[in-house]
Design a protein around this motif. Sequence first.
Motif, PDB file in Angstrom:
ATOM      1  N   ILE A  78     -23.548 -38.104  18.811  1.00  0.00           N
ATOM      2  CA  ILE A  78     -22.772 -36.855  18.775  1.00  0.00           C
ATOM      3  C   ILE A  78     -23.291 -35.955  17.664  1.00  0.00           C
ATOM      4  CG2 ILE A  78     -20.496 -35.891  18.219  1.00  0.00           C
ATOM      5  CD1 ILE A  78     -19.297 -38.297  19.771  1.00  0.00           C
ATOM      6  N   ASN A  79     -23.556 -36.512  16.487  1.00  0.00           N
ATOM      7  CA  ASN A  79     -24.116 -35.722  15.382  1.00  0.00           C
ATOM      8  C   ASN A  79     -25.479 -35.140  15.736  1.00  0.00           C
ATOM      9  OD1 ASN A  79     -21.885 -36.207  13.780  1.00  0.00           O
ATOM     10  ND2 ASN A  79     -22.813 -37.962  12.747  1.00  0.00           N
ATOM     11  N   SER A  80     -26.172 -35.772  16.688  1.00  0.00           N
ATOM     12  CA  SER A  80     -27.470 -35.274  17.155  1.00  0.00           C
ATOM     13  C   SER A  80     -27.309 -34.235  18.258  1.00  0.00           C
ATOM     14  CB  SER A  80     -28.325 -36.436  17.657  1.00  0.00           C
ATOM     15  OG  SER A  80     -28.581 -37.349  16.622  1.00  0.00           O
ATOM     16  N   GLY A  81     -26.066 -33.957  18.646  1.00  0.00           N
ATOM     17  CA  GLY A  81     -25.801 -32.916  19.630  1.00  0.00           C
ATOM     18  C   GLY A  81     -25.666 -33.393  21.056  1.00  0.00           C
ATOM     19  N   LEU A  82     -25.726 -34.691  21.292  1.00  0.00           N
ATOM     20  CA  LEU A  82     -25.620 -35.205  22.647  1.00  0.00           C
ATOM     21  C   LEU A  82     -24.164 -35.467  22.996  1.00  0.00           C
ATOM     22  CD1 LEU A  82     -28.650 -37.662  22.689  1.00  0.00           C
ATOM     23  CD2 LEU A  82     -28.577 -35.272  23.388  1.00  0.00           C
ATOM     24  N   ILE A  83     -23.881 -35.505  24.285  1.00  0.00           N
ATOM     25  CA  ILE A  83     -22.521 -35.775  24.769  1.00  0.00           C
ATOM     26  C   ILE A  83     -22.472 -37.238  25.228  1.00  0.00           C
ATOM     27  CG2 ILE A  83     -20.760 -35.172  26.461  1.00  0.00           C
ATOM     28  CD1 ILE A  83     -22.128 -32.394  26.638  1.00  0.00           C
ATOM     29  N   VAL A  84     -21.621 -38.024  24.568  1.00  0.00           N
ATOM     30  CA  VAL A  84     -21.506 -39.448  24.888  1.00  0.00           C
ATOM     31  C   VAL A  84     -20.047 -39.856  24.912  1.00  0.00           C
ATOM     32  CG1 VAL A  84     -23.757 -40.133  23.979  1.00  0.00           C
ATOM     33  CG2 VAL A  84     -21.826 -40.056  22.457  1.00  0.00           C
ATOM     34  N   SER A  85     -19.788 -40.959  25.607  1.00  0.00           N
ATOM     35  CA  SER A  85     -18.455 -41.543  25.627  1.00  0.00           C
ATOM     36  C   SER A  85     -18.595 -43.054  25.666  1.00  0.00           C
ATOM     37  CB  SER A  85     -17.663 -41.041  26.845  1.00  0.00           C
ATOM     38  OG  SER A  85     -18.281 -41.450  28.041  1.00  0.00           O
ATOM     39  N   GLN A 106     -37.602 -47.272  28.160  1.00  0.00           N
ATOM     40  CA  GLN A 106     -36.143 -47.264  28.321  1.00  0.00           C
ATOM     41  C   GLN A 106     -35.588 -45.862  28.137  1.00  0.00           C
ATOM     42  OE1 GLN A 106     -35.128 -50.253  25.282  1.00  0.00           O
ATOM     43  NE2 GLN A 106     -33.475 -50.847  26.649  1.00  0.00           N
ATOM     44  N   ALA A 107     -36.010 -45.204  27.073  1.00  0.00           N
ATOM     45  CA  ALA A 107     -35.501 -43.874  26.762  1.00  0.00           C
ATOM     46  C   ALA A 107     -35.863 -42.879  27.864  1.00  0.00           C
ATOM     47  CB  ALA A 107     -36.045 -43.411  25.415  1.00  0.00           C
ATOM     48  N   GLU A 108     -37.080 -42.951  28.380  1.00  0.00           N
ATOM     49  CA  GLU A 108     -37.484 -42.064  29.469  1.00  0.00           C
ATOM     50  C   GLU A 108     -36.640 -42.298  30.712  1.00  0.00           C
ATOM     51  OE1 GLU A 108     -41.631 -42.902  29.966  1.00  0.00           O
ATOM     52  OE2 GLU A 108     -42.228 -41.495  28.384  1.00  0.00           O
ATOM     53  N   GLN A 109     -36.430 -43.559  31.063  1.00  0.00           N
ATOM     54  CA  GLN A 109     -35.624 -43.878  32.238  1.00  0.00           C
ATOM     55  C   GLN A 109     -34.200 -43.357  32.083  1.00  0.00           C
ATOM     56  OE1 GLN A 109     -36.778 -45.292  35.177  1.00  0.00           O
ATOM     57  NE2 GLN A 109     -38.688 -44.797  34.129  1.00  0.00           N
ATOM     58  N   CYS A 110     -33.618 -43.531  30.909  1.00  0.00           N
ATOM     59  CA  CYS A 110     -32.265 -43.019  30.665  1.00  0.00           C
ATOM     60  C   CYS A 110     -32.224 -41.501  30.777  1.00  0.00           C
ATOM     61  CB  CYS A 110     -31.767 -43.458  29.285  1.00  0.00           C
ATOM     62  SG  CYS A 110     -31.353 -45.209  29.185  1.00  0.00           S
ATOM     63  N   ALA A 111     -33.212 -40.827  30.229  1.00  0.00           N
ATOM     64  CA  ALA A 111     -33.252 -39.366  30.287  1.00  0.00           C
ATOM     65  C   ALA A 111     -33.320 -38.889  31.739  1.00  0.00           C
ATOM     66  CB  ALA A 111     -34.440 -38.835  29.493  1.00  0.00           C
ATOM     67  N   VAL A 129     -22.015 -44.262  27.201  1.00  0.00           N
ATOM     68  CA  VAL A 129     -22.501 -43.450  28.312  1.00  0.00           C
ATOM     69  C   VAL A 129     -22.986 -42.105  27.781  1.00  0.00           C
ATOM     70  CG1 VAL A 129     -21.892 -42.381  30.519  1.00  0.00           C
ATOM     71  CG2 VAL A 129     -20.866 -44.569  29.872  1.00  0.00           C
ATOM     72  N   LEU A 130     -24.214 -41.767  28.123  1.00  0.00           N
ATOM     73  CA  LEU A 130     -24.786 -40.469  27.796  1.00  0.00           C
ATOM     74  C   LEU A 130     -24.580 -39.552  28.994  1.00  0.00           C
ATOM     75  CD1 LEU A 130     -26.561 -38.640  25.971  1.00  0.00           C
ATOM     76  CD2 LEU A 130     -28.549 -39.651  27.115  1.00  0.00           C
ATOM     77  N   HIS A 131     -24.073 -38.332  28.727  1.00  0.00           N
ATOM     78  CA  HIS A 131     -23.777 -37.365  29.784  1.00  0.00           C
ATOM     79  C   HIS A 131     -24.777 -36.218  29.732  1.00  0.00           C
ATOM     80  CE1 HIS A 131     -19.872 -39.277  30.583  1.00  0.00           C
ATOM     81  NE2 HIS A 131     -19.837 -39.463  29.274  1.00  0.00           N
ATOM     82  N   ASN A 132     -25.065 -35.645  30.892  1.00  0.00           N
ATOM     83  CA  ASN A 132     -25.985 -34.531  30.992  1.00  0.00           C
ATOM     84  C   ASN A 132     -25.367 -33.291  30.359  1.00  0.00           C
ATOM     85  OD1 ASN A 132     -28.277 -33.120  31.694  1.00  0.00           O
ATOM     86  ND2 ASN A 132     -27.599 -32.724  33.774  1.00  0.00           N
ATOM     87  N   ASP A 133     -26.171 -32.530  29.623  1.00  0.00           N
ATOM     88  CA  ASP A 133     -25.640 -31.324  28.995  1.00  0.00           C
ATOM     89  C   ASP A 133     -26.418 -30.065  29.357  1.00  0.00           C
ATOM     90  OD1 ASP A 133     -27.970 -31.512  27.501  1.00  0.00           O
ATOM     91  OD2 ASP A 133     -26.956 -32.076  25.663  1.00  0.00           O
ATOM     92  N   ASP A 134     -27.519 -30.172  30.068  1.00  0.00           N
ATOM     93  CA  ASP A 134     -28.330 -29.017  30.477  1.00  0.00           C
ATOM     94  C   ASP A 134     -28.779 -28.155  29.300  1.00  0.00           C
ATOM     95  OD1 ASP A 134     -28.320 -29.613  33.217  1.00  0.00           O
ATOM     96  OD2 ASP A 134     -26.383 -28.622  33.480  1.00  0.00           O
ATOM     97  N   ILE A 135     -28.786 -28.715  28.099  1.00  0.00           N
ATOM     98  CA  ILE A 135     -29.202 -27.969  26.909  1.00  0.00           C
ATOM     99  C   ILE A 135     -30.463 -28.568  26.301  1.00  0.00           C
ATOM    100  CG2 ILE A 135     -28.562 -27.313  24.548  1.00  0.00           C
ATOM    101  CD1 ILE A 135     -25.630 -27.322  25.516  1.00  0.00           C
ATOM    102  N   PHE A 176     -30.702 -36.642  36.683  1.00  0.00           N
ATOM    103  CA  PHE A 176     -30.485 -36.648  38.123  1.00  0.00           C
ATOM    104  C   PHE A 176     -29.094 -37.101  38.554  1.00  0.00           C
ATOM    105  CE2 PHE A 176     -35.193 -36.796  38.046  1.00  0.00           C
ATOM    106  CZ  PHE A 176     -35.406 -35.633  38.759  1.00  0.00           C
ATOM    107  N   THR A 177     -28.428 -37.923  37.748  1.00  0.00           N
ATOM    108  CA  THR A 177     -27.107 -38.428  38.151  1.00  0.00           C
ATOM    109  C   THR A 177     -25.977 -37.886  37.284  1.00  0.00           C
ATOM    110  OG1 THR A 177     -27.166 -40.417  36.775  1.00  0.00           O
ATOM    111  CG2 THR A 177     -28.165 -40.575  38.976  1.00  0.00           C
ATOM    112  N   GLY A 178     -26.306 -37.285  36.158  1.00  0.00           N
ATOM    113  CA  GLY A 178     -25.290 -36.728  35.286  1.00  0.00           C
ATOM    114  C   GLY A 178     -24.833 -37.651  34.183  1.00  0.00           C
ATOM    115  N   ARG A 179     -25.241 -38.916  34.247  1.00  0.00           N
ATOM    116  CA  ARG A 179     -24.815 -39.880  33.217  1.00  0.00           C
ATOM    117  C   ARG A 179     -25.684 -41.127  33.275  1.00  0.00           C
ATOM    118  NH1 ARG A 179     -19.133 -41.677  33.867  1.00  0.00           N
ATOM    119  NH2 ARG A 179     -19.802 -43.712  33.178  1.00  0.00           N
TER     120      ARG A 179
END
Length: 104
Positions: free
Chosen positions: A95-102, A63-68, A37-43, A73-76
Amino acid sequence: MIDSNFHSTMKNKDNIQEKKFFEDEIVPEPRDLKSLVLHNDDIHTFEYVIHTLVRVCNHNLFQAEQCAYLVHFTGRCDVKKGSLELLRPIKNELINSGLIVSIE
């Protein structure tokens, strides 16, 4: 006119593809499937997130555009499903790329 060798060649080609699919892919039991799961980071910018998903998750551009957009809009957004063994290195790279995932 198609000769008999055509059918045997196509049959062998199909068998090779099927065999290759089962050798390369480890299909986990449905109960073992996890979501990355990719989470929104506003950064990060849309472009950066899209580029990272293409590079790390092997998403196509659509796919990547839709996920972004979903993350925005939904936060994840679930960006990949699979076993823990498959998802852990992808998670670490994101994570090494700076994104927030779980993994859930």
